[in-house]
Design a protein around this motif. Structure first.
Motif, PDB file in Angstrom:
ATOM      1  N   HIS A   1      26.810  45.861  11.512  1.00  0.00           N
ATOM      2  CA  HIS A   1      25.424  46.495  10.784  1.00  0.00           C
ATOM      3  C   HIS A   1      24.899  44.596   9.869  1.00  0.00           C
ATOM      4  CE1 HIS A   1      23.431  49.216   8.586  1.00  0.00           C
ATOM      5  NE2 HIS A   1      23.510  48.537   7.695  1.00  0.00           N
ATOM      6  N   LEU A   2      26.052  43.663  10.057  1.00  0.00           N
ATOM      7  CA  LEU A   2      25.716  42.687   9.191  1.00  0.00           C
ATOM      8  C   LEU A   2      24.280  41.822   9.912  1.00  0.00           C
ATOM      9  CD1 LEU A   2      26.128  40.408   6.811  1.00  0.00           C
ATOM     10  CD2 LEU A   2      28.114  39.260   8.406  1.00  0.00           C
ATOM     11  N   TYR A   3      24.484  41.738  11.536  1.00  0.00           N
ATOM     12  CA  TYR A   3      23.702  41.266  11.922  1.00  0.00           C
ATOM     13  C   TYR A   3      22.657  41.911  12.080  1.00  0.00           C
ATOM     14  CZ  TYR A   3      28.110  39.801  14.663  1.00  0.00           C
ATOM     15  OH  TYR A   3      28.967  38.719  15.207  1.00  0.00           O
ATOM     16  N   GLN A   4      22.825  43.117  11.746  1.00  0.00           N
ATOM     17  CA  GLN A   4      20.845  43.633  11.997  1.00  0.00           C
ATOM     18  C   GLN A   4      20.417  43.098  10.627  1.00  0.00           C
ATOM     19  OE1 GLN A   4      21.027  48.410  12.689  1.00  0.00           O
ATOM     20  NE2 GLN A   4      18.940  47.808  12.077  1.00  0.00           N
ATOM     21  N   PHE A   5      20.983  43.223   9.845  1.00  0.00           N
ATOM     22  CA  PHE A   5      20.471  42.610   7.894  1.00  0.00           C
ATOM     23  C   PHE A   5      20.133  41.686   8.025  1.00  0.00           C
ATOM     24  CE2 PHE A   5      21.961  40.726   4.307  1.00  0.00           C
ATOM     25  CZ  PHE A   5      20.908  41.452   3.194  1.00  0.00           C
ATOM     26  N   LEU A   6      20.913  40.406   9.161  1.00  0.00           N
ATOM     27  CA  LEU A   6      20.541  39.600   8.634  1.00  0.00           C
ATOM     28  C   LEU A   6      19.262  39.097  10.021  1.00  0.00           C
ATOM     29  CD1 LEU A   6      23.828  37.373   9.378  1.00  0.00           C
ATOM     30  CD2 LEU A   6      22.627  37.517   6.971  1.00  0.00           C
TER      31      LEU A   6
ATOM     32  N   GLY B   1      10.751  30.092   6.321  1.00  0.00           N
ATOM     33  CA  GLY B   1      11.452  29.972   7.204  1.00  0.00           C
ATOM     34  C   GLY B   1      13.685  29.087   7.583  1.00  0.00           C
ATOM     35  N   TYR B   2      13.595  28.900   5.968  1.00  0.00           N
ATOM     36  CA  TYR B   2      14.584  28.731   5.801  1.00  0.00           C
ATOM     37  C   TYR B   2      15.727  30.070   5.336  1.00  0.00           C
ATOM     38  CZ  TYR B   2      18.380  25.950   4.164  1.00  0.00           C
ATOM     39  OH  TYR B   2      19.926  25.876   3.670  1.00  0.00           O
ATOM     40  N   HIS B   3      15.025  30.717   5.237  1.00  0.00           N
ATOM     41  CA  HIS B   3      15.943  32.162   5.460  1.00  0.00           C
ATOM     42  C   HIS B   3      16.146  32.459   6.316  1.00  0.00           C
ATOM     43  CE1 HIS B   3      13.783  33.349   1.229  1.00  0.00           C
ATOM     44  NE2 HIS B   3      14.782  32.108   0.835  1.00  0.00           N
ATOM     45  N   SER B   4      15.291  32.197   7.442  1.00  0.00           N
ATOM     46  CA  SER B   4      15.788  33.241   8.896  1.00  0.00           C
ATOM     47  C   SER B   4      16.519  31.939   9.635  1.00  0.00           C
ATOM     48  CB  SER B   4      14.169  32.637   9.702  1.00  0.00           C
ATOM     49  OG  SER B   4      13.303  33.802   9.289  1.00  0.00           O
ATOM     50  N   LEU B   5      16.270  31.009   9.237  1.00  0.00           N
ATOM     51  CA  LEU B   5      17.338  29.979  10.085  1.00  0.00           C
ATOM     52  C   LEU B   5      18.654  29.951   9.455  1.00  0.00           C
ATOM     53  CD1 LEU B   5      17.851  27.123  11.231  1.00  0.00           C
ATOM     54  CD2 LEU B   5      17.011  26.008   9.318  1.00  0.00           C
ATOM     55  N   TYR B   6      19.503  30.421   8.172  1.00  0.00           N
ATOM     56  CA  TYR B   6      20.618  29.923   7.748  1.00  0.00           C
ATOM     57  C   TYR B   6      20.445  31.819   8.435  1.00  0.00           C
ATOM     58  CZ  TYR B   6      19.319  31.603   2.883  1.00  0.00           C
ATOM     59  OH  TYR B   6      18.581  32.158   1.234  1.00  0.00           O
ATOM     60  N   SER B   7      19.763  32.285   8.375  1.00  0.00           N
ATOM     61  CA  SER B   7      20.650  34.277   8.746  1.00  0.00           C
ATOM     62  C   SER B   7      20.698  33.645  10.148  1.00  0.00           C
ATOM     63  CB  SER B   7      19.414  35.285   8.508  1.00  0.00           C
ATOM     64  OG  SER B   7      18.824  35.454   7.129  1.00  0.00           O
ATOM     65  N   LEU B   8      20.045  33.360  11.307  1.00  0.00           N
ATOM     66  CA  LEU B   8      20.423  33.477  12.510  1.00  0.00           C
ATOM     67  C   LEU B   8      21.456  32.802  12.570  1.00  0.00           C
ATOM     68  CD1 LEU B   8      19.939  34.497  15.344  1.00  0.00           C
ATOM     69  CD2 LEU B   8      18.587  32.004  15.403  1.00  0.00           C
ATOM     70  N   ASP B   9      21.963  31.579  11.612  1.00  0.00           N
ATOM     71  CA  ASP B   9      23.511  30.469  11.998  1.00  0.00           C
ATOM     72  C   ASP B   9      25.084  31.832  11.500  1.00  0.00           C
ATOM     73  OD1 ASP B   9      24.019  28.206  11.488  1.00  0.00           O
ATOM     74  OD2 ASP B   9      23.910  28.131  10.013  1.00  0.00           O
ATOM     75  N   LEU B  10      24.695  31.911  10.518  1.00  0.00           N
ATOM     76  CA  LEU B  10      25.483  33.078   9.982  1.00  0.00           C
ATOM     77  C   LEU B  10      26.324  34.246  11.096  1.00  0.00           C
ATOM     78  CD1 LEU B  10      27.944  32.832   8.290  1.00  0.00           C
ATOM     79  CD2 LEU B  10      26.349  34.573   6.947  1.00  0.00           C
ATOM     80  N   ALA B  11      25.015  35.012  11.794  1.00  0.00           N
ATOM     81  CA  ALA B  11      25.185  35.859  12.071  1.00  0.00           C
ATOM     82  C   ALA B  11      25.770  34.967  13.494  1.00  0.00           C
ATOM     83  CB  ALA B  11      24.010  36.345  12.766  1.00  0.00           C
ATOM     84  N   ASP B  12      25.852  33.755  13.975  1.00  0.00           N
ATOM     85  CA  ASP B  12      25.938  33.082  14.755  1.00  0.00           C
ATOM     86  C   ASP B  12      27.428  32.674  14.947  1.00  0.00           C
ATOM     87  OD1 ASP B  12      25.676  32.122  17.903  1.00  0.00           O
ATOM     88  OD2 ASP B  12      25.482  30.324  16.913  1.00  0.00           O
ATOM     89  N   GLN B  13      27.835  31.692  13.676  1.00  0.00           N
ATOM     90  CA  GLN B  13      28.475  31.327  13.179  1.00  0.00           C
ATOM     91  C   GLN B  13      30.521  32.811  13.756  1.00  0.00           C
ATOM     92  OE1 GLN B  13      29.838  29.242  10.276  1.00  0.00           O
ATOM     93  NE2 GLN B  13      27.403  29.097  10.226  1.00  0.00           N
ATOM     94  N   ILE B  14      29.531  34.292  13.775  1.00  0.00           N
ATOM     95  CA  ILE B  14      30.820  34.800  12.729  1.00  0.00           C
ATOM     96  C   ILE B  14      30.937  35.719  14.295  1.00  0.00           C
ATOM     97  CG2 ILE B  14      30.696  37.693  11.792  1.00  0.00           C
ATOM     98  CD1 ILE B  14      29.366  36.356   9.459  1.00  0.00           C
TER      99      ILE B  14
END
Length: 332
Positions: A88-93, A136-149
């Motif tokens: 669900h966090l992935y979907q949110f991000l 654009g930055y929000h999109s970058l760090y959302s995908l970044d955190l999803a990938d880290q997790i």
């Protein structure tokens, strides 16, 4: 439309009698005065997920994952429930990456390039470009955190289309405001940017949520507060420049646009439930039982409060029958 190439067939927004030919201030007022030092993209720190420090914490507040309360989900093993929360966090991000780049930035770029059919000073156009950079930055760090997790937990990001809602939004815009594609797009951006702060503010203050998620949503909410102020002001400028007949059409369309922007994309939720072990029929039953009814109407009303207040302050609810129309959609 100002700034459009001559070959464009998209209609400009008609100017009403109250339009100002030479506005002198940005709709965002002083909200972006410290942007070069305060915006996340300018000075924010990258958020890192540290699994060894997050034991006992959740990846997303349980009350914001409605299907966790369903009896079929409660019967699942704890490890499966944890996976549901992570997905669900992935979907949110990842939904945010599509929203920011494909919906909000489309409108922000129109405004910044002076192609929205609304007269703004250079200061307002510069603020729109700042929003463009933020998103654009929000999109970058959302995908970044999803990938880290995903790497740290071993729970992969499902191969879902987390942006399927964009096509549905386009259809809704065409249905509610036929012949006004630019106006429909701008209104969707305004609605999203006045809704999202309420959504983001639900996460950062929950101490049970992992630190990186809380900090990321706090950073996001801080930027979105500035965006909210800009688009609230922009809506007032836009409304003042609409003709009387178009105001009536917009007033009738806004409640439907709000509900479309708040609609839950249940496709990835179904996939997540299947991955947790539910069969197709059970997953469909969970979605049907949870995502609708009185609870969903109450949540929509709560999240849309600031958007409705914006409409009221601009005079939308003063149109004949407008209050009743908003109430019919659960937004009264």
């Amino acid at each position: 439309m100002p700034g459009e190439p001559a070959a464009s067939t998209e209609p400009a927004l008609p100017a009403g009698p109250t339009a100002s030919a030479e506005p002198t201030a940005s709709p965002g007022g002083s909200a972006f005065g410290s942007w070069y030092s305060a915006a996340g993209v300018r000075g924010g720190a990258r958020q890192f997920f540290g699994p060894e420090m997050e034991r006992g914490r959740v990846f997303f507040p349980a009350e914001l994952v409605p299907h966790l309360s369903h009896e079929a989900v409660r019967a699942l093993p704890p490890a499966r429930v944890r996976e549901l929360t992570v997905r669900h966090l992935y979907q949110f991000l990842l939904s945010a990456t599509h929203l920011e780049t494909r919906v909000v930035n489309r409108g922000a770029e129109r405004i910044a390039a002076n192609q929205a059919g609304v007269d703004l000073p250079t200061a307002g156009r510069l603020d729109a470009y700042k929003i463009y950079c933020d998103e654009g930055y929000h999109s970058l760090y959302s995908l970044d955190l999803a990938d880290q997790i995903a790497i740290a937990t071993g729970i992969p990001i499902p191969g879902c289309d987390y942006g399927a809602f964009v096509g549905e939004l386009a259809r809704t815009g065409r249905d509610l405001l036929p012949g006004e594609p630019v106006l429909a797009q701008l209104l969707q951006v305004i609605v999203f940017e006045t809704l999202i702060t309420a959504v983001l503010n639900e996460v950062p203050n929950d101490p049970t949520v992992v630190t990186a998620v809380r900090e990321l949503t706090r950073d996001h909410a801080r930027d979105e507060g500035r965006h909210h102020r800009f688009f609230t002001g922009f809506f007032h400028v836009l409304w003042a420049q609409l003709s009387g007949s178009l105001r009536i059409r917009v007033g009738a369309a806004v409640p439907g646009l709000v509900l479309a922007c708040l609609a839950v994309d249940v496709g990835p939720i179904r996939v997540s439930l299947r991955l947790a072990g539910l069969d197709g029929a059970a997953a469909d039953a969970v979605v049907r039982d949870v995502y609708g009814g009185a609870a969903a109407t109450r949540r929509s009303r709560e999240l849309a409060r600031a958007t409705v207040q914006m409409c009221e302050s601009a005079g939308v609810l003063d149109l004949p029958g407008a209050r009743e129309h908003f109430a019919t959609h659960g937004l009264g």
